[in-house]
Enzyme design. Sequence first.
Site, PDB file in Angstrom:
ATOM      1  N   SER A 198     -61.298 -45.277 -40.917  1.00 32.84           N
ATOM      2  CA  SER A 198     -62.021 -46.551 -40.973  1.00 32.84           C
ATOM      3  C   SER A 198     -62.073 -47.124 -42.381  1.00 32.84           C
ATOM      4  O   SER A 198     -62.846 -48.042 -42.651  1.00 32.84           O
ATOM      5  CB  SER A 198     -63.460 -46.352 -40.464  1.00 32.84           C
ATOM      6  OG  SER A 198     -64.175 -45.444 -41.307  1.00 32.84           O
TER       7      SER A 198
ATOM      8  N   GLY B 281     -70.407 -45.241 -45.502  1.00 33.85           N
ATOM      9  CA  GLY B 281     -69.868 -44.093 -44.800  1.00 33.85           C
ATOM     10  C   GLY B 281     -68.563 -44.454 -44.109  1.00 33.85           C
ATOM     11  O   GLY B 281     -68.325 -45.614 -43.756  1.00 33.85           O
TER      12      GLY B 281
ATOM     13  N   ASP C 101     -73.147 -47.452 -43.003  1.00 36.22           N
ATOM     14  CA  ASP C 101     -72.100 -46.611 -42.422  1.00 36.22           C
ATOM     15  C   ASP C 101     -71.012 -47.473 -41.784  1.00 36.22           C
ATOM     16  O   ASP C 101     -71.256 -48.182 -40.810  1.00 36.22           O
ATOM     17  CB  ASP C 101     -72.718 -45.682 -41.377  1.00 36.22           C
ATOM     18  CG  ASP C 101     -71.800 -44.540 -40.991  1.00 36.22           C
ATOM     19  OD1 ASP C 101     -70.701 -44.440 -41.570  1.00 36.22           O
ATOM     20  OD2 ASP C 101     -72.189 -43.744 -40.122  1.00 36.22           O
ATOM     21  N   HIS C 102     -69.817 -47.403 -42.337  1.00 34.85           N
ATOM     22  CA  HIS C 102     -68.673 -48.157 -41.825  1.00 34.85           C
ATOM     23  C   HIS C 102     -67.829 -47.323 -40.862  1.00 34.85           C
ATOM     24  O   HIS C 102     -66.785 -47.752 -40.401  1.00 34.85           O
ATOM     25  CB  HIS C 102     -67.806 -48.635 -43.004  1.00 34.85           C
ATOM     26  CG  HIS C 102     -66.766 -49.633 -42.637  1.00 34.85           C
ATOM     27  ND1 HIS C 102     -65.416 -49.317 -42.549  1.00 34.85           N
ATOM     28  CD2 HIS C 102     -66.855 -50.952 -42.328  1.00 34.85           C
ATOM     29  CE1 HIS C 102     -64.732 -50.393 -42.220  1.00 34.85           C
ATOM     30  NE2 HIS C 102     -65.573 -51.400 -42.074  1.00 34.85           N
ATOM     31  N   SER C 103     -68.280 -46.115 -40.543  1.00 30.94           N
ATOM     32  CA  SER C 103     -67.531 -45.248 -39.633  1.00 30.94           C
ATOM     33  C   SER C 103     -67.604 -45.795 -38.211  1.00 30.94           C
ATOM     34  O   SER C 103     -68.435 -46.642 -37.890  1.00 30.94           O
ATOM     35  CB  SER C 103     -68.075 -43.820 -39.682  1.00 30.94           C
ATOM     36  OG  SER C 103     -69.403 -43.769 -39.190  1.00 30.94           O
TER      37      SER C 103
END
Length: 358
Positions: free
Chosen positions: A142, A164, A302-304
């Site tokens: 990601s 993240g 959080d970019h997950s």
Amino acid sequence: MPSSVIMFTFLALTVLTAVMVGTSEAVSCMDNKNKPVDWFIVYKLPQDSASSKPVIREGYGQMYMDVNNQALKFSSTSLKDDDHAIAYTVDDIYKNHGKGNLAHVMYNDQPPAGEEIQSGLVGHTKGVLAFDGTSGFWLVHSVPKFPLPASKSYNWPDNAKRNGQTLLCITFKYDQFEKIGQQLKYNYPGVYDSDLPSKLVGKTPSIVDLVKNVHVTSPPWNRQLNLQSKSGQTFVSFNKASKWGEDLYKNWLATHFKSGLYCETWQNGGRNLNSSCEAGLNVYNVKKVSLSGGSDFKGTKDHSKWAVTTKSGLKWTCIGGINRQTSQMYRGGGAVCLENANVHKAFYDSVAEYEPCT
């Protein structure tokens, strides 16, 4: 024939074979000790200036697990350095650049600075493929602007320090890459760097298609496929084209697994999809993550992109590139899922807070 001559002949043939085949070792995901591994997962931690751990304060902290170490544990190794699983894995691409013995494709809807991707609305999908005539790896991630093209070297981008991220690497035998290419044609990946030596892609025409900007143009607009890792672990690839027009998690993964889901995806943009509770399949947006030995953080940091099943007895975990947002319903993308109790526990137990249905 004297034994010395026989030995010399044997060694010469060995060297010649290595040169003809290409890389001296089969291409693979690599672990934190630079040893081949069937699969690994990295959870990059968000930057936290208040953390007691220097790498987290700097934005380079990570949690790691693999097939041989099935607990998600904090690693003190900085992602900025080049002595960890991610760097060891992609290093094969850099050290073989221009030698013609390794095929690779890098794709990212947010490519590194100075790199261009195909015109049109490419999928919201990020990853790396690399293989020789024996095996290779698929790195699903990601991370924006990662990795740098093959002409450069490993570097964790500064833009990826703050939030993240998740990365899943799987080692496959050569015969699986044509199947992977077929799946990715649904995603419409933005390819920004590639090298496809003719001797390696004769049996992978779909990989060639990806680089030529060929993608799915007729129904069905989504497709799932079982893939076998090099060691025999089943992974299920779920891929959708932009014209499918539905939420990957609610309208596909939940119905496929007949289970509710906890979903951690980027929801800092507009038109977020709310948690959904329909037909007994509750799909919840994760609002806070707590990783034992790592850190606690809000979903807004959080970019997950991951999801876990909530139904008792089901142990599925999915990692991919699509968010729960209205706009993402009309973007190509997908997720790769595996059934593993330890992986499921690591992600399921990390859910500290979720958005209830309204």
